[in-house]
Scaffold this motif. Structure first.
Motif, short mmCIF file in Angstrom:
data_model
loop_
_atom_site.label_atom_id
_atom_site.label_comp_id
_atom_site.label_asym_id
_atom_site.label_seq_id
_atom_site.Cartn_x
_atom_site.Cartn_y
_atom_site.Cartn_z
N PHE A 204 3.23 2.07 3.02
CA PHE A 204 3.26 3.45 3.63
C PHE A 204 2.81 3.54 5.22
N LEU A 205 3.64 4.41 5.66
CA LEU A 205 3.27 4.68 7.37
C LEU A 205 3.22 6.04 7.37
N SER A 206 1.89 6.62 7.76
CA SER A 206 1.66 7.99 8.02
C SER A 206 2.52 8.24 9.58
N GLN A 207 2.66 9.37 9.67
CA GLN A 207 3.23 10.00 10.86
C GLN A 207 2.55 9.25 12.12
N ARG A 208 1.15 9.37 12.18
CA ARG A 208 0.23 9.19 12.99
C ARG A 208 0.42 7.74 13.38
N GLY B 7 0.75 -1.22 0.08
CA GLY B 7 -0.05 0.17 0.01
C GLY B 7 1.04 1.18 -0.12
N GLY B 8 0.39 2.36 -0.82
CA GLY B 8 1.06 3.67 -0.70
C GLY B 8 -0.06 4.49 0.04
N ASN B 9 0.57 5.78 -0.07
CA ASN B 9 -0.10 7.00 1.03
C ASN B 9 -1.51 7.24 -0.02
N HIS B 10 -1.77 6.88 -1.03
CA HIS B 10 -2.88 7.03 -1.50
C HIS B 10 -4.15 5.82 -1.40
N ASP B 11 -3.46 4.76 -0.93
CA ASP B 11 -4.11 3.65 -0.84
C ASP B 11 -4.89 3.38 0.56
N ASN B 12 -5.88 2.58 0.93
CA ASN B 12 -6.43 2.51 1.97
C ASN B 12 -5.91 1.16 2.49
#
Length: 380
Positions: free
Chosen positions: A133-137, A81-86
């Motif tokens: 992908f990992l968000s900061q949160r 998964g990337g930042n646009h993916d769920n």
């Protein structure tokens, strides 16, 4: 072993209201043709399969068919998964994917879920760290799954990602090809023009030194321009197989073919992807634009004319494939130029509006007349 590295499909992307489904199908069909010709042992899709976290049924159909077609070439297929993916939605497809022989990793779970192993047709073993992908949160939450200490949990985003990769790479050895795929921004890399800005700022950027020297190849997604990034191991973005917006029209749409073994350095070839409709920016006056042969390209047009009512419609009549029409900045008043202060007392709305247009470099009697008519109807 041979690897096909692709990323950033962004299926479902709409450009200025124009669906690009046909272009996306053509681009992915071209990727499949490359796989058929090259016969890779492993296909890596390094994130952003979709353009939104809520893809349509058509977008899901396109992605799953493309993954299945890549798997039908007898290659192992891994997609993250990337930042646009769920991420959780991708994980929900894992049952289908496993039945089809495809490995999906949408979000970060326990370490054992992200160190994958396999074997080529010739019996060469490979290990792959597959980190979505990992968000900061969610970086701290992911760190908790990896048993980080309290002190480690307060580190920066780059520190979190580095520790996760280091933990996963503990499984690397000299007896296999060691690979990493993840979706992020690496310091020093060049933007491709269409990435989501919030996830390319320095708070999300990581140094290439987070990747261990024991990795034979690092397959990255997120930046849409194909490029090698200096690091302790071969670190590469493969680019996108389709220009996502006009900021990417100069990018070469490619996939990367990688030849590597446990004892040799990775050798990379970029193979162009052909077929999708090109994006093109054109400039000129109405007379100049009327002489252009733009083929079937989707257009962004900068008009070298003073602003006036109906100009956009004139341009689109000349160039029906113009998705975006703007005034050439050179035709506008210089930014920061001194403006004469308008005295409002005793002046009609029409006069004030005409002064405003004049200040903006948009002197057009038809627009003022239309304003007066509309204002008259409102105040009746």
């Amino acid at each position: 072993m041979k690897i096909l590295h692709t990323s950033d499909w962004h299926v479902g992307k709409v450009l200025k209201g124009q669906s690009r489904v046909e272009d996306q199908i053509k681009a992915l069909a071209s990727v499949v043709e490359v796989a058929k010709a090259e016969r890779p042992d492993l296909v890596i899709v390094a994130g952003d399969l979709y353009d939104t976290a809520s893809p349509t049924a058509d977008a899901t159909r396109i992605v799953t068919r493309a993954l299945s077609a890549l798997r039908s070439t007898e290659a192992d297929v891994v997609a993250i998964g990337g930042n646009h993916d769920n991420g959780p939605a991708l994980d929900a497809l894992r049952g289908w994917a496993e039945a089809a022989g495809i490995i999906l990793r949408g979000s970060v779970k326990a370490p054992t879920d992200h160190l994958l192993t396999g074997e080529t047709r010739d019996g060469e073993e490979w290990r792959l760290v597959a980190l979505p992908f990992l968000s900061q949160r969610y970086a701290v939450r992911a760190g908790e799954l990896f048993d980080l200490t309290a002190a480690e949990a307060t580190q920066t985003y780059a520190d979190h990602v580095a520790r996760l990769i280091a933990k996963l790479a503990e499984g690397f050895g000299d007896d296999a090809v060691n690979l990493i795929t993840t979706h992020l921004t690496v310091v020093g890399a060049t933007m491709g023009g269409g990435e989501r800005e919030a996830h390319t700022i320095m708070g999300y950027a990581v140094p290439s030194t987070i990747f261990p020297a024991s990795a034979h190849y690092v397959a990255l997604g997120h930046l849409h321009r194909a490029q090698q990034v200096p690091g302790p191991a071969p670190v590469r973005y493969c680019g996108s197989p389709l220009a996502i917006d006009f900021g990417e029209e100069e990018n070469l749409a490619t996939v990367s073919i990688v030849d590597v073994s446990a004892t040799t350095t990775a050798k990379v070839r970029d193979i162009p992807i052909e077929g999708p409709t090109p994006l093109r920016t054109v400039r000129g006056s109405i007379d100049q634009l009327s002489t252009l042969d733009t083929g079937d390209a989707w257009l962004r047009v900068y008009v070298a004319e003073a602003p006036r009512a109906g100009l956009r419609e004139e341009v689109q009549a000349l160039l029906p494939r113009a998705l975006e029409v703007r005034i050439d900045p050179r035709m506008l008043p210089e930014a920061g130029a001194a403006r004469q202060r308008v005295e409002r007392s005793g002046r009609s709305p029409g006069e004030l509006f005409a002064d405003y247009l004049s200040q903006k470099g948009h002197v057009d009697e038809a627009t003022v007349t239309l304003f007066n008519e509309l204002h008259g109807e409102v105040v009746k």
